[in-house]
Design an enzyme around this catalytic site. Structure first.
Site, mmCIF file in Angstrom:
data_model
loop_
_atom_site.group_PDB
_atom_site.id
_atom_site.type_symbol
_atom_site.label_atom_id
_atom_site.label_comp_id
_atom_site.label_asym_id
_atom_site.label_seq_id
_atom_site.Cartn_x
_atom_site.Cartn_y
_atom_site.Cartn_z
ATOM 1 N N ASP A 205 0.757 -1.146 0.070
ATOM 2 C CA ASP A 205 0.128 0.029 0.029
ATOM 3 C C ASP A 205 0.913 1.222 0.070
ATOM 4 O OD1 ASP A 205 -2.814 0.994 0.412
ATOM 5 O OD2 ASP A 205 -1.822 1.874 2.288
ATOM 6 N N GLU A 268 1.893 -0.542 -4.939
ATOM 7 C CA GLU A 268 0.671 0.681 -5.085
ATOM 8 C C GLU A 268 1.636 1.852 -5.503
ATOM 9 O OE1 GLU A 268 -3.221 3.096 -4.059
ATOM 10 O OE2 GLU A 268 -1.615 2.779 -2.462
#
Ligand code: GLC
Ligand code: CA
Length: 531
Positions: A205, A268
């Site tokens: 993330d 990401e």
């Protein structure tokens, strides 16, 4: 080597499937999907033919951002299941030839994480430097002009210790301080904890975000607010996108590489800049995969999409594996964004996705053309986008539409699901499994073709001359012709047509592409030519 391990690098040519755990299958009628639900539904995924599953956050969390605010990195959220359930899921997936990736959130923790509870108790506490603390600016007020993901200041004043702390997302998501070597040590252990449990890797993330500028300098104004590298009129130069972050990935890559099979790091990597995207692969010593957001945010036209693909290929280092994704839990579903729920366009998008070289990531429901769902204000669950008039992120997180019954096969008819169910009469797995030419059947056929043609390889990609509004390319031995217009278009003659996105299966001698139709073929011995 793990049992049933796929030959490395198994993600080359593969299809990953992002599964939003809370919305996949509820087994205890609390309205939330859970890990046992995934175990129950694994056969859908092996039937579909995916290689790996990425689970949205599974770790304990107060759910201010649905698991992206982690309060314990080495356990399972009790609402989703137990560590034993996760072990069982990994083993059951392996039995079916699939691997499981988890979502790792290293940019920030929950404010309920014991590290932050300790850090905010006193300025002298052991974990103080795990987070980014700063005094007010000389004139008072926040230390810099950095903004959080809702457009408010990214600095939260802490009364008790009389300093600000940084949160690039919600105030309940304090950013970690990667200048502190103890944070590195903690995350190395977290990686090993999960890799030892046979987790195949992580989706990372906010991978672009870990380090912040050491001097906390102000972000400069944005010239172009549409760019992915900007936020609310500021360029994210200093609150994210720092060069030091690459050192973290080099370190983690060594850890990942120390396992057999090697564990996978999929970032990401939120950037609109292809050079910057390319740098996340390092010298084949950082992330093995980096999400390509220019592709995701591209318009659904032949020049825009083919342009992104060409730029990507031109920038990625030799041997780097590109990643293509059209829907996720943040951006919503491509069936609506790109295709306005037009089934012809949905099938064309699936055909293109499935024939691009590298790794493809499908989002749960993509395979049946699931659309965004209008979530009324009183059912909204995502705090970060609660004020978003377009429906916020909840619209792409609604329950999987398994069948046409009340509860959609996701939960019992009596249970109120955590988010409303979309039009499950129009699109659901059970009905589409019963139809030979459904979008689901088509998607499965595409995945099977992909595996046969590209399994364990990054197929060479080459654009070919295309009629206006069309995208024609060669990838490996395949010739893909995609008509992004409302008019029929001439086709290139190929030796053999393998698949068409809709309509009658064209024969090798066929002369035209229908509006919004895509066909996959193979060159004949003459190499193919344009008519
Ligand atoms: C990532 C996640 C998003 C989350 C944010 C903060 O962008 O995909 O869902 O809100 O990070 O963790
Ligand atoms: Ca449940």
């Amino acid at each position: 080597m793990d049992d049933n391990a796929r030959p490395e690098p198994w993600w080359h040519g593969a299809v990953l499937y992002q599964l939003y755990v809370r919305s996949w299958q509820d087994t205890n009628d609390d309205g939330y999907g859970d890990l046992r639900g995934i175990i129950e539904r694994l056969d859908h995924l092996s039937w579909l033919g995916v290689d790996g599953i990425w689970l949205s956050p599974t770790m304990p969390s107060p759910d201010q951002d649905w698991g992206y605010d982690v309060s314990d990195y080495t356990d399972v959220h009790p609402e989703l299941g137990t560590l034993a359930d996760l072990d069982e899921l990994i083993a059951a997936a392996a039995d079916r030839g699939m691997v499981v990736l988890l979502d790792l959130v290293p940019n920030h923790t929950s404010s309920a994480h014991p590290w932050f509870v300790d850090a905010s108790a006193a300025a002298t506490s052991e974990h103080r430097d795990y987070y980014v603390w700063a005094d007010p600016a000389p004139g008072g007020g926040p230390p810099s002009n950095w903004l959080d993901s809702t457009g408010r200041t990214a600095w939260q004043w802490d009364d008790r210790t009389e300093q600000y702390y940084l949160h690039n997302y919600l105030p309940e998501q304090p950013d970690l301080n990667w200048w502190d070597s103890a944070v590195h040590r903690e995350f190395r252990q977290i990686l090993e904890f999960w890799f030892d449990r046979r987790v195949a890797g992580f989706r990372i993330d906010v991978a672009h975000g870990l380090y912040k500028d050491e001097q906390l300098r102000n972000n400069p104004p944005a010239e172009d607010d549409a760019s992915l590298d900007n936020r609310f009129g500021l360029r994210s130069v200093y609150n994210a996108n720092r060069p030091e972050t690459h050192g973290v990935f080099r370190d983690w890559r060594q850890i990942a590489q120390g396992y057999t099979p090697a564990r996978l790091l999929l970032g990401e990597t939120w950037t609109g800049d292809f050079d910057r995207l390319a740098r996340f692969y390092g010298d084949n010593d950082e992330l093995q995969l980096a999400f390509n957001f220019p592709f995701t945010f591209s318009e659904f036209t032949a020049p825009a999409l083919s342009g992104v693909v060409e730029q990507t290929m031109a920038h990625l280092p030799a041997g780097a594996c590109p990643v293509w994704m059209a829907s996720n839990h943040d951006v919503g579903r491509f069936a609506t964004r790109w295709c306005g729920d037009d089934e012809r366009k949905i099938r064309l998008a699936l055909l293109v996705l499935a024939t691009l070289p590298g790794t493809v990531v499908l989002y749960y429901g993509d395979e049946i053309g699931m659309a965004n769902v209008k979530v009324p204000l009183d059912r909204r669950r995502d705090r970060m986008t609660i004020e978003d008039p377009s429906g916020g992120r909840d619209r792409g997180r609604t329950p999987m539409q398994w069948d046409a019954c009340a509860g959609a096969g996701f939960t019992s008819a009596q249970t109120k699901p955590w988010l409303p169910i979309g039009d499950n009469a129009a699109r659901n797995v059970a009905d589409q499994r019963g139809e030979a030419d459904s979008t689901l059947a088509f998607c499965r056929e595409l995945i099977s073709l992909r595996r046969t043609e590209f399994g364990n390889s990054i197929a060479p990609y080459q654009p070919l001359p295309s009629p206006p509004g069309c995208w024609v390319y060669q990838v490996g031995d395949l010739i893909v012709q995609a008509n992004f217009t409302d008019q029929p278009q001439p086709t290139r003659q190929v030796g053999e047509i393998l698949m068409a996105s809709y309509g009658e299966q064209p024969s090798s001698g066929s002369v035209r592409l229908e509006p919004w139709q895509g066909v996959v073929g193979r060159n004949g011995s003459d190499g193919g030519r344009n008519d």
